[in-house]
Design a protein around this motif. Sequence first.
Motif: not given
Length: 189
Positions: A73-75, A93-94, A100-101, A155-158
């Motif tokens: 995410l940082g990258a 981010v894929d 997976w989350l 944003v979705r990942y977080l």
Amino acid sequence: MTVNLTRIYTKLGDGGETHLGDMSRVPKTHPRIEAYGEIDELNSHLGVLLCEPSLPAAYAPWLSRVQNDLFDLGADLSVPEPETPAERERLRVDPAQVTWLEERCDEVNATLAPLKSFVLPGGTAAAAQLHVCRTVCRRAERRAILVEDGSPEVVRYLNRLSDLLFILARGANHETGTAEPLWKPGASR
């Protein structure tokens, strides 16, 4: 993809600016820097959590994977979308990382009783630290939203990660038979 860090201090940031991944310079207060700084803080809190003996053993490899994903995410945040096609492919981010989350959320949530009230942070030390991670994650999400051309996948990942951290906090209490601390509206009036 290899990262080589030969020298930790460069003195390039002494004036309050830093490089992004595309080598452009921005103030250290830039929304991108704020966003991945919050993600870095979250990663550090996860590191503390992984040292907690009351953390259910099944969660440790998941959280280690999340730590690695947070560097992704940082990258992603560190390199703005180019106006023209990039010379080289950048790490982004894929959607599979978000899926997976969601799968972990469903897996743990299926073992938990339905909620009857809002949950107070606490119970076991691991559950309490998971709640700290959840709140830092929500802050990182708010910061990521402020990155004007940032990836919606970040944003979705977080957003999904904060859900998982909440569910894992509930699961950590459940695994040890610790009563879940629940909000009792107006209890001290």
